[in-house]
Design an enzyme around this catalytic site. Structure first.
Site, PDB file in Angstrom:
ATOM      1  N   HIS A  35       0.868  -1.174   0.000  1.00 57.71           N
ATOM      2  CA  HIS A  35       0.000   0.000   0.000  1.00 57.71           C
ATOM      3  C   HIS A  35       0.908   1.227   0.000  1.00 57.71           C
ATOM      4  O   HIS A  35       2.049   1.157   0.466  1.00 57.71           O
ATOM      5  CB  HIS A  35      -0.887   0.025   1.250  1.00 57.71           C
TER       6      HIS A  35
ATOM      7  N   GLU B 199      -4.579  -4.470  -4.096  1.00 55.66           N
ATOM      8  CA  GLU B 199      -6.042  -4.396  -4.009  1.00 55.66           C
ATOM      9  C   GLU B 199      -6.489  -2.958  -3.787  1.00 55.66           C
ATOM     10  O   GLU B 199      -7.148  -2.657  -2.798  1.00 55.66           O
ATOM     11  CB  GLU B 199      -6.570  -5.338  -2.911  1.00 55.66           C
TER      12      GLU B 199
END
Length: 338
Positions: free
Chosen positions: A254, A292
């Site tokens: 991330h 994601e």
């Protein structure tokens, strides 16, 4: 090619590597101990050889030749291999820069081989890989025991395409807390991260991450100036694992770019390729990367494409609609130009 000023390269070995093109076919590369004047012969590709073979030392360190190869690949994006002359290969300490010998006895360095070599860019745990021993975490998930995360700089590279030096280092929860707090409380960051919290809460968050061993918090810098925050995770221990055919060494990350000075295509091109490169270097068993992002974060999906990532599907997490994206080691080193 006109003579240009020397390029001082990031240097995990602390050798003081400098590189200077003297003409279109002459390259000077040196460190504190040795200086090499190399000749570039452009005929049926490129051959790298010494300008004066009689002046060569008995042994040439790999990092000097690797630096020259990196320069040539950066300036010849179409090349997939470079021939090393016999005078050079006979003086290299081993064959780690030679991936193949042709039928006519030419020694070739392959682009895909050079960029999987850790000598110039990977700064920690260069020679040690733990045995694959499995354990089970508190959630009942079975996974390999992970290597301890090192402190300090773990990757640094001069990016010829974008004329910046990019680096990643493990975050320091005390030294970096002010910066981390400032970034997380920016409205554009908080919209995606939802972590606009107090300094004490964020310090506890970082300390917990570092203690857990499954997520690795990093600070990214351009030319020594912090630009962003990255959380590298092992997919098998992450929430993403049930949503695809997760493998033991899959990794993801991330990120946020906290310093608006470093927004824009020049910098995104550099960090997307570099964080991807680092994750493949950090453990050669990692064959796939996963991500994601929120499905509506179209900008991030577009930024990742030049680094070899591709969209797989949309799916629903409990808290958001996500896009599954993948990157693959094989295609990265064959197709992506650093």
């Amino acid at each position: 090619m006109n003579t240009v000023s020397p390029i001082i390269l990031p240097d995990a070995l602390n050798k003081g590597i400098a590189l200077q093109p003297l003409s279109s076919n002459s390259l000077l590369v040196n460190d504190h101990d040795l200086s090499l004047l190399l000749k570039i012969i452009e005929q049926d590709g490129i051959q790298l050889s010494p300008e004066n073979p009689s002046d060569l030392p008995g042994s040439i360190p790999n990092h000097l030749i690797a630096a020259a190869l990196d320069y040539l690949y950066a300036h010849h994006q179409e090349l997939n291999s470079i021939t090393l002359s016999s005078e050079l290969i006979h003086r290299l300490p081993d064959n780690q820069l030679i991936q193949t010998i042709t039928q006519d006895s030419k020694a070739l360095n392959l682009r895909a081989g050079l960029y999987q070599n850790r000598i110039l860019w990977h700064w920690a745990n260069n020679d040690h890989f733990p045995a694959e021993i499995w354990t089970e975490n508190e959630h009942g998930v079975k996974h390999p025991i992970r290597q301890q995360q090192p402190s300090g700089v773990v990757y640094e590279r001069y990016d010829y395409q974008n004329d910046v030096t990019i680096s990643f280092r493990t975050i320091d929860p005390e030294h970096d807390l002010g910066l981390f707090h400032q970034w997380m409380n920016q409205p554009r960051v908080a919209e995606f991260w939802e972590m606009a919290q107090s300094r004490s809460e964020l310090q506890e968050y970082l300390t917990t991450l570092l203690d857990s061993g499954k997520t690795w918090p990093l600070i990214g810098s351009f030319n020594g100036k912090p630009f962003g925050y990255f959380e590298v995770y092992w997919a098998m221990e992450d929430r993403i694992a049930p949503y695809y055919d997760c493998q033991p060494w899959d990794r993801g990350f991330h990120l946020l770019v906290g310093n608006p000075e470093f927004l824009g295509p020049r910098f995104s091109s550099s960090w997307t390729k570099s964080i991807t490169h680092f994750l493949y270097l950090d453990d050669p068993r990692t064959a796939r990367l996963v991500g994601e992002p929120r499905a509506d974060n179209k900008r991030l999906l577009k930024l990742l494409t030049p680094a070899g990532w591709s969209f797989v599907k949309e799916f629903d997490f409990p808290h958001k609609r996500s896009a599954l994206v993948n990157g693959y080691r094989r295609s990265f080193f064959q197709e992506v130009r650093l």
